[in-house]
Design a protein around this motif. Structure first.
Motif, PDB file in Angstrom:
ATOM      1  N   ALA A   1       8.927   6.017 -10.552  1.00  0.00           N
ATOM      2  CA  ALA A   1       8.325   5.921 -11.876  1.00  0.00           C
ATOM      3  C   ALA A   1       8.219   4.485 -12.360  1.00  0.00           C
ATOM      4  O   ALA A   1       7.775   4.239 -13.479  1.00  0.00           O
ATOM      5  CB  ALA A   1       9.131   6.754 -12.857  1.00  0.00           C
ATOM      6  N   ALA A   2       8.588   3.521 -11.504  1.00  0.00           N
ATOM      7  CA  ALA A   2       8.597   2.119 -11.934  1.00  0.00           C
ATOM      8  C   ALA A   2       7.259   1.697 -12.524  1.00  0.00           C
ATOM      9  O   ALA A   2       7.185   1.027 -13.553  1.00  0.00           O
ATOM     10  CB  ALA A   2       8.956   1.217 -10.756  1.00  0.00           C
ATOM     11  N   ASN A   3       6.146   2.123 -11.867  1.00  0.00           N
ATOM     12  CA  ASN A   3       4.850   1.661 -12.365  1.00  0.00           C
ATOM     13  C   ASN A   3       4.498   2.298 -13.714  1.00  0.00           C
ATOM     14  O   ASN A   3       3.906   1.664 -14.570  1.00  0.00           O
ATOM     15  CB  ASN A   3       3.736   1.826 -11.332  1.00  0.00           C
ATOM     16  N   THR A   4       4.930   3.561 -13.899  1.00  0.00           N
ATOM     17  CA  THR A   4       4.669   4.217 -15.192  1.00  0.00           C
ATOM     18  C   THR A   4       5.412   3.484 -16.308  1.00  0.00           C
ATOM     19  O   THR A   4       4.855   3.215 -17.379  1.00  0.00           O
ATOM     20  CB  THR A   4       5.148   5.689 -15.148  1.00  0.00           C
ATOM     21  N   VAL A   5       6.670   3.156 -16.047  1.00  0.00           N
ATOM     22  CA  VAL A   5       7.473   2.441 -17.041  1.00  0.00           C
ATOM     23  C   VAL A   5       6.836   1.082 -17.354  1.00  0.00           C
ATOM     24  O   VAL A   5       6.685   0.698 -18.518  1.00  0.00           O
ATOM     25  CB  VAL A   5       8.917   2.240 -16.525  1.00  0.00           C
ATOM     26  N   ALA A   6       6.399   0.396 -16.293  1.00  0.00           N
ATOM     27  CA  ALA A   6       5.856  -0.951 -16.484  1.00  0.00           C
ATOM     28  C   ALA A   6       4.555  -0.926 -17.276  1.00  0.00           C
ATOM     29  O   ALA A   6       4.340  -1.761 -18.160  1.00  0.00           O
ATOM     30  CB  ALA A   6       5.647  -1.620 -15.126  1.00  0.00           C
ATOM     31  N   ILE A   7       3.689   0.044 -16.984  1.00  0.00           N
ATOM     32  CA  ILE A   7       2.433   0.022 -17.755  1.00  0.00           C
ATOM     33  C   ILE A   7       2.667   0.470 -19.197  1.00  0.00           C
ATOM     34  O   ILE A   7       2.001   0.006 -20.114  1.00  0.00           O
ATOM     35  CB  ILE A   7       1.271   0.821 -17.094  1.00  0.00           C
ATOM     36  N   ALA A   8       3.668   1.334 -19.381  1.00  0.00           N
ATOM     37  CA  ALA A   8       3.983   1.749 -20.750  1.00  0.00           C
ATOM     38  C   ALA A   8       4.475   0.542 -21.556  1.00  0.00           C
ATOM     39  O   ALA A   8       4.046   0.319 -22.698  1.00  0.00           O
ATOM     40  CB  ALA A   8       5.038   2.846 -20.732  1.00  0.00           C
ATOM     41  N   ALA A   9       5.348  -0.257 -20.939  1.00  0.00           N
ATOM     42  CA  ALA A   9       5.850  -1.454 -21.616  1.00  0.00           C
ATOM     43  C   ALA A   9       4.689  -2.404 -21.927  1.00  0.00           C
ATOM     44  O   ALA A   9       4.598  -2.981 -23.020  1.00  0.00           O
ATOM     45  CB  ALA A   9       6.886  -2.137 -20.728  1.00  0.00           C
TER      46      ALA A   9
ATOM     47  N   ALA B   1       0.869  -1.176   0.000  1.00  0.00           N
ATOM     48  CA  ALA B   1       0.000   0.000   0.000  1.00  0.00           C
ATOM     49  C   ALA B   1       0.902   1.221   0.000  1.00  0.00           C
ATOM     50  O   ALA B   1       1.931   1.234   0.670  1.00  0.00           O
ATOM     51  CB  ALA B   1      -0.881   0.004   1.240  1.00  0.00           C
ATOM     52  N   GLY B   2       0.575   2.213  -0.768  1.00  0.00           N
ATOM     53  CA  GLY B   2       1.384   3.420  -0.830  1.00  0.00           C
ATOM     54  C   GLY B   2       2.374   3.404  -1.986  1.00  0.00           C
ATOM     55  O   GLY B   2       2.985   4.417  -2.301  1.00  0.00           O
ATOM     56  N   GLN B   3       2.545   2.251  -2.637  1.00  0.00           N
ATOM     57  CA  GLN B   3       3.488   2.181  -3.767  1.00  0.00           C
ATOM     58  C   GLN B   3       2.883   2.703  -5.053  1.00  0.00           C
ATOM     59  O   GLN B   3       3.581   2.817  -6.059  1.00  0.00           O
ATOM     60  CB  GLN B   3       3.977   0.742  -3.968  1.00  0.00           C
ATOM     61  N   GLY B   4       1.610   2.994  -5.028  1.00  0.00           N
ATOM     62  CA  GLY B   4       0.993   3.568  -6.215  1.00  0.00           C
ATOM     63  C   GLY B   4       0.453   2.509  -7.142  1.00  0.00           C
ATOM     64  O   GLY B   4       1.015   2.241  -8.201  1.00  0.00           O
ATOM     65  N   ILE B   5      -0.625   1.877  -6.717  1.00  0.00           N
ATOM     66  CA  ILE B   5      -1.233   0.844  -7.538  1.00  0.00           C
ATOM     67  C   ILE B   5      -2.533   1.368  -8.137  1.00  0.00           C
ATOM     68  O   ILE B   5      -2.898   1.044  -9.260  1.00  0.00           O
ATOM     69  CB  ILE B   5      -1.457  -0.424  -6.692  1.00  0.00           C
ATOM     70  N   ALA B   6      -3.185   2.239  -7.372  1.00  0.00           N
ATOM     71  CA  ALA B   6      -4.473   2.759  -7.829  1.00  0.00           C
ATOM     72  C   ALA B   6      -4.320   3.559  -9.117  1.00  0.00           C
ATOM     73  O   ALA B   6      -5.094   3.391 -10.058  1.00  0.00           O
ATOM     74  CB  ALA B   6      -5.105   3.626  -6.744  1.00  0.00           C
ATOM     75  N   THR B   7      -3.304   4.419  -9.169  1.00  0.00           N
ATOM     76  CA  THR B   7      -3.170   5.289 -10.338  1.00  0.00           C
ATOM     77  C   THR B   7      -2.898   4.510 -11.622  1.00  0.00           C
ATOM     78  O   THR B   7      -3.620   4.685 -12.592  1.00  0.00           O
ATOM     79  CB  THR B   7      -2.075   6.351 -10.100  1.00  0.00           C
ATOM     80  N   PRO B   8      -1.887   3.615 -11.645  1.00  0.00           N
ATOM     81  CA  PRO B   8      -1.733   2.831 -12.876  1.00  0.00           C
ATOM     82  C   PRO B   8      -2.976   2.027 -13.204  1.00  0.00           C
ATOM     83  O   PRO B   8      -3.329   1.868 -14.381  1.00  0.00           O
ATOM     84  CB  PRO B   8      -0.549   1.916 -12.588  1.00  0.00           C
ATOM     85  N   GLY B   9      -3.656   1.532 -12.178  1.00  0.00           N
ATOM     86  CA  GLY B   9      -4.893   0.783 -12.401  1.00  0.00           C
ATOM     87  C   GLY B   9      -5.905   1.645 -13.116  1.00  0.00           C
ATOM     88  O   GLY B   9      -6.552   1.237 -14.085  1.00  0.00           O
ATOM     89  N   ASP B  10      -6.028   2.873 -12.622  1.00  0.00           N
ATOM     90  CA  ASP B  10      -6.986   3.808 -13.198  1.00  0.00           C
ATOM     91  C   ASP B  10      -6.609   4.157 -14.642  1.00  0.00           C
ATOM     92  O   ASP B  10      -7.454   4.200 -15.535  1.00  0.00           O
ATOM     93  CB  ASP B  10      -6.999   5.066 -12.319  1.00  0.00           C
ATOM     94  N   ILE B  11      -5.310   4.373 -14.857  1.00  0.00           N
ATOM     95  CA  ILE B  11      -4.855   4.725 -16.208  1.00  0.00           C
ATOM     96  C   ILE B  11      -5.171   3.590 -17.175  1.00  0.00           C
ATOM     97  O   ILE B  11      -5.759   3.802 -18.237  1.00  0.00           O
ATOM     98  CB  ILE B  11      -3.333   5.006 -16.211  1.00  0.00           C
ATOM     99  N   LEU B  12      -4.816   2.378 -16.779  1.00  0.00           N
ATOM    100  CA  LEU B  12      -5.056   1.233 -17.661  1.00  0.00           C
ATOM    101  C   LEU B  12      -6.548   1.070 -17.935  1.00  0.00           C
ATOM    102  O   LEU B  12      -6.972   0.907 -19.077  1.00  0.00           O
ATOM    103  CB  LEU B  12      -4.489  -0.044 -17.039  1.00  0.00           C
ATOM    104  N   ALA B  13      -7.345   1.158 -16.864  1.00  0.00           N
ATOM    105  CA  ALA B  13      -8.794   0.956 -17.024  1.00  0.00           C
ATOM    106  C   ALA B  13      -9.356   1.955 -18.029  1.00  0.00           C
ATOM    107  O   ALA B  13     -10.130   1.607 -18.913  1.00  0.00           O
ATOM    108  CB  ALA B  13      -9.493   1.090 -15.678  1.00  0.00           C
ATOM    109  N   ARG B  14      -8.950   3.200 -17.883  1.00  0.00           N
ATOM    110  CA  ARG B  14      -9.515   4.217 -18.776  1.00  0.00           C
ATOM    111  C   ARG B  14      -9.039   4.047 -20.220  1.00  0.00           C
ATOM    112  O   ARG B  14      -9.791   4.288 -21.156  1.00  0.00           O
ATOM    113  CB  ARG B  14      -9.177   5.594 -18.258  1.00  0.00           C
ATOM    114  N   ILE B  15      -7.787   3.642 -20.363  1.00  0.00           N
ATOM    115  CA  ILE B  15      -7.287   3.441 -21.732  1.00  0.00           C
ATOM    116  C   ILE B  15      -8.066   2.311 -22.410  1.00  0.00           C
ATOM    117  O   ILE B  15      -8.521   2.448 -23.546  1.00  0.00           O
ATOM    118  CB  ILE B  15      -5.768   3.163 -21.713  1.00  0.00           C
ATOM    119  N   PHE B  16      -8.275   1.217 -21.692  1.00  0.00           N
ATOM    120  CA  PHE B  16      -9.013   0.101 -22.304  1.00  0.00           C
ATOM    121  C   PHE B  16     -10.464   0.490 -22.569  1.00  0.00           C
ATOM    122  O   PHE B  16     -11.018   0.204 -23.623  1.00  0.00           O
ATOM    123  CB  PHE B  16      -8.948  -1.145 -21.414  1.00  0.00           C
TER     124      PHE B  16
END
Ligand code: TPP
Ligand code: SF4
Lengths: 306, 601
Positions: free
Chosen positions: B126-134, B14-29
């Motif tokens: 920025a690890a999660n940003t890089v990972a979702i971009a990949a 918790a606190g590592q930033g999972i909600a934001t990448p989740g939200d980004i991915l959900a909206r993109i799909f």
């Protein structure tokens, strides 16, 4: 005890011009014990409403549960008889739904300061425009004579046969520091004085508490009319300044040979909750507004989800 | 048939930033028109612990989080250790190889180490940003979609932050293009935008569609999202939103507002609901329509605040002392929540009684895609027989002059419904009494106790319920009539059971059908009895230990199920839990299956 409901003549309210004191007479006669202090509070409230020229349908009287809380049944206004201790919460909802109503809560000390203590504290800090009349008989009447939060230390009641060892609540200083902006104490034995306190409370924009010594002639053998009569001293006769915070607290604490009654504390510089709610700024009472939202509003909500 | 159906799992503390990448991915799909369902398995901790977000995406219907993870993005070693062994051939794992050791992946799992430090010039956040971009690159999603999403999310933090994040994303995207194999599946663009919402948002939006003007709450997970949504939209929509001192105050306040004429609503979770029950009984007694949503979490007491359960059925059936009419409904998914709230308000207004909604963490905190066309804010509003001071109302009993004596608030009528005048209306003065009362509201409880009148009043209120059942849709049997087994569930498990039925047919050759029950009170007793008495084998599936629904079904219909599948570990059912349990029961191994939850915990 009677077995049938005694029905009073129909209240005559045909227009504001014809408003008479009887307009506030309820459909049934109160079932309080003869001599109960609550009769005087009821009459004082009816008189105050009449003298203020309010029409019965503009007033909503809300109570909890207890002897005193039966009051809405005995007055011809809109009424709600709710749950033990919950009248202030119900009243807050009703007032915010229709802020044009005069909303008045009535109840007992057990109801308001005991089970309802939490709502009492929080309703005061919100300074919502409600009038709260507590018929303080320092005992539980309806449940036949148990200790209440305002029973004095040492008092023998059915639940404290060896004397109450707990300290009583003092609702007045509590209300003053709690955020109530009109804090008064009345006495059933001084009805005319009480009428004035109630009128002031009803017209005050903000939370008003009127704690009324209303003796229970059946279960409280200590705090009787005879006990109060020589002790109560009317603040208005003493030139008390209700805008003086520290004096108000001091007067609120006085107990024993001299017990002040009257308007202890009042401030008018704070807006009430409804005045602070932008949602109520225009459009009249929420309760009467058009339901649903516009297409533009709906589209904006959907857009946020895309 | 769905051509793509994959799930991405992102896990970490918790606190590592999972909600934001989740939200980004959900909206993109969702913007590509793909359906999705997301579930966040988390702990009641602000930092630390283990959280795991699953987003399942498909071009066909998605009704639950599914059974498997195709793309794993572990943000810490713990997540890697817990989940890697569950990945099957064809799946892949993307991770920061300077921080996390991969361990042994199964054959056919693509291991994609990302040199985060190198790609982000040392910015590890920025690890999660890089990972979702990949991930998006490997799914064939153009970079622009991600760039838009990042711009929107970081706009408030300024252009520099936007540019920096877009830069990290670009680095991740290009690195994946150069170093990893694309997935065998792609995320197509279907050229229609879908909305994404949680069940709590759906609840709030349903209330808004119903014309709620008063919303009160006391925060309690997992219902708090409703309060937050309402509060953030209150001003623009003209809704009074109050955070109250406790749930007792909430319910009483809502009743006060409803009595004065507003449509008023509240939501809470089990413990808060317990506090509200005395007031709900009062709403029944004074015949005030209110709607209360209980978002169930694992109990008893404060239980597990972040975990799901269907354990409040009996509490809600027993809410409020005494015997009085109320309507109870358990919506099946986010879209259904949205549609059901206005429908329930209409019923409550018409029948002047409380309406109770049984949601749960799975549906309320879970996210789903919804076609915006299904979010109809123009639903019919029927306020029943109500009398307003301005004459706006729906009653045959228009107020005529000042004659309070003629108005009977609790008039004994054939339908049991008595026209309701709101305070402020001339000529209709009455008292709403929570003690038993006469037709005009006069108390008949203490001195004037009157058995004959008491009986008439109880019957009057009860009569209302006789027709409610004709106003609501009966449950429909889905699947072949003469199936080998009928799977019965209620509330939020519908989509998972539906998928299990499909899987049983497709993978196991077992013909099953499904009877899902949404309206709990009133209960479609005749309909349900008719269907189930023809079933060869009835298995009841519920997210609790004691089989609360099974007991209720038996009490209403006399039908005892042949088998039970129950889960009470705090996590929701996944389709394979049901498939395996049904197989086990058809093979005669047991009548009670308690599937084990393999991941997330
Ligand atoms: C939840 C709940 N607890 C207890 C009661 C029983 N009860 C009814 S009235 C009352 C006390 C009333 O005392 P008070 O408010 O001082 O009013 P009085 O009768 O003295 O006017 C109690 C305990 C109740 N009705 N509801
Ligand atoms: S019991 Fe006491 S409070 Fe109740 S009616 Fe009698 S005198 Fe009044």
């Amino acid at each position: 005890m009677s077995t049938a409901i005694e029905t009073a003549p129909a209240p005559v309210v045909t227009s504001a011009a014809q408003l008479i004191k009887d307009s506030y007479k309820g459909k049934i006669h109160p079932d309080w014990c003869p001599g109960c202090g609550d009769f005087s509070v009821l009459t004082a409230l009816q008189t105050a409403l009449f003298e203020l020229g309010l029409k019965p349908h503009q007033v909503l009287v809300i109570s909890g549960i207890g002897c005193s809380s039966n009051l809405p049944g005995f007055i011809n206004t809109y009424g709600m008889h709710t749950l033990h201790g919950r009248s202030l919460a119900v009243a807050t909802g009703a007032k915010l739904a229709n802020h044009e109503l005069k909303v008045i809560c009535t109840g007992g000390d057990g109801d308001g300061y005991g089970i309802g203590g939490n709502h009492f504290v929080h309703t005061m800090r919100r300074n919502i425009d409600l009038t709260y009349i507590v018929m303080d008989n320092q005992i539980y009447g309806l449940t036949t004579g148990q200790c209440s939060p305002t029973s004095v230390k040492g008092m023998k009641t059915k639940s404290t046969p060896h004397g109450n060892v707990e300290n009583p609540i003092n609702p007045l200083p509590m209300a003053i520091v709690g955020g109530a902006t009109y804090v008064a104490r009345g006495f059933s034995g001084k009805q005319k004085h009480l009428v004035e306190l109630l009128k002031g409370a009803i017209m005050h924009k903000g939370f008003s508490l009127v704690d009324v010594f209303s003796p229970c002639v059946t279960y409280n053998k200590d705090n009787t009319y005879q006990w109060f009569n020589p002790r109560v001293k009317i603040l208005e006769d003493q030139g008390h300044d209700p805008t003086d915070f520290h004096k108000a607290i001091d007067k609120g604490y006085m107990w024993g040979e001299e017990i002040p009654i009257g308007l202890l504390w009042k401030r008018t510089d704070l807006p009430s909750l409804e005045e602070l709610e932008p949602v109520l700024d225009d459009g009249g009472p929420l309760a009467f507004r058009q339901l649903g939202i516009t297409d533009e509003q709906a589209n904006a909500l959907i857009k946020e989800l895309l | 048939m769905a051509k793509v159906d994959f799930a991405i799992g992102i896990g970490g503390e918790a606190g590592q930033g999972i909600a934001t990448p989740g939200d980004i991915l959900a909206r993109i799909f969702a913007r590509r028109g793909l359906n999705l369902n997301a579930y966040n398995a988390y702990q009641s901790i602000i930092r630390g612990g283990h959280t795991f977000l699953t987003i399942r995406v498909s071009d066909g219907p998605v009704r639950n989080m599914g059974d498997k993870i195709d793309i794993l993005i572990p943000l810490n070693q713990d997540t890697m250790n817990r989940h890697l062994k569950l990945l099957k051939s064809g799946a892949c794992v993307l991770f920061d190889n300077e921080k996390i050791k991969p361990g042994d992946a199964a054959d056919g799992v693509q291991v994609c180490p990302l040199p985060i430090k190198q790609l982000t010039a040392g910015n590890k956040l920025a690890a999660n940003t890089v990972a979702i971009a990949a991930t998006l690159q490997m799914l064939g999603v153009e970079f622009e979609g991600l760039q838009d999403a990042l711009t929107r999310i970081f706009k408030r933090k300024g252009d520099a932050v936007v540019a920096e994040n877009v830069g990290f994303a670009r680095a991740g995207y290009d690195y994946a293009a150069a170093n990893f194999k694309s997935f065998p599946f792609k995320a197509p663009n279907l050229d229609k935008g879908l909305a994404v919402l949680t069940g709590n948002q759906a609840t709030a939006l349903g209330g808004i569609a119903a014309g709620v003007k008063f919303y009160a709450a006391y925060p309690m997970s997992p219902s708090t999202g409703v309060l937050m949504y309402m509060a953030s939209h209150a001003r623009q929509l003209g809704i009074m939103v109050r955070q109250v001192e406790d749930e007792i105050g909430v319910m009483n306040m809502v009743i006060g507002a409803a009595h004065a004429g507003c449509r008023a609503m509240c939501a809470t979770s089990g413990g808060g609901f317990a506090l509200m029950t005395e007031a709900i009984g009062m709403a029944g007694m004074i015949e005030t329509p209110v709607v209360c949503v209980d978002v169930q979490r694992a109990g008893p007491a404060t239980g597990v605040p972040t975990k799901t359960e269907q354990g409040d059925l009996w509490q809600i059936l027993g809410a409020g002392q005494g015997d009085y009419p109320r309507i109870i409904v358990a919506p099946t998914d986010q879209k259904d929540l949205f549609k059901t709230i206005p429908e329930l308000f209409n019923l409550c207004d018409r029948y002047q009684c409380p309406g109770l909604v049984l949601a749960d963490l799975l549906i309320s905190e879970g996210t789903a895609s919804v076609d915006p066309a299904d979010l109809n804010f123009r639903a019919e509003i029927d306020r029943g027989e109500i009398i307003f001071p301005n004459g706006n109302g729906n009653s045959d009993n228009p107020f005529g002059g000042y004659n309070d004596m003629a108005y009977l608030r609790y008039k004994l009528t054939k339908s049991g419904i008595s026209p309701r005048a709101v305070p402020g209306t001339p000529g209709h003065i009455h008292i709403a009494a929570t003690d038993e009362h006469d037709e005009d509201g006069t108390l008949i409880s203490d001195e004037f106790t009157n058995p004959a009148k008491r009986r008439l009043m109880v019957e009057k209120r009860a009569r209302k319920m006789e027709t409610v059942v004709t106003q609501i849709a009966p449950p429909k049997l889905v699947g072949p009539e003469n199936a080998a087994v009928t799977l019965v569930g209620w509330g939020s498990t519908e989509g998972t059971i539906r998928e299990a039925v499909e899987k049983l047919a497709a993978e196991e050759g077992i013909v099953a059908n499904q009877l899902h029950i949404k309206w709990i009170v009133p209960f479609h007793t005749d309909e349900i009895t008719r269907v189930l008495s023809r079933s060869k084998k009835v298995i009841i599936i519920e997210n609790n230990y004691s089989g609360q629904f099974a007991r209720y079904l038996r009490s209403e219909t006399g039908i005892a199920a042949h088998g039970h599948i129950r889960k009470y570990d705090g996590e929701p059912f996944m389709p394979h839990h049901i498939v395996n349990s049904v197989k086990e029961q058809l093979a005669g191994k047991t009548q009670l299956s308690v599937p084990t939850h393999e991941i997330y915990v």
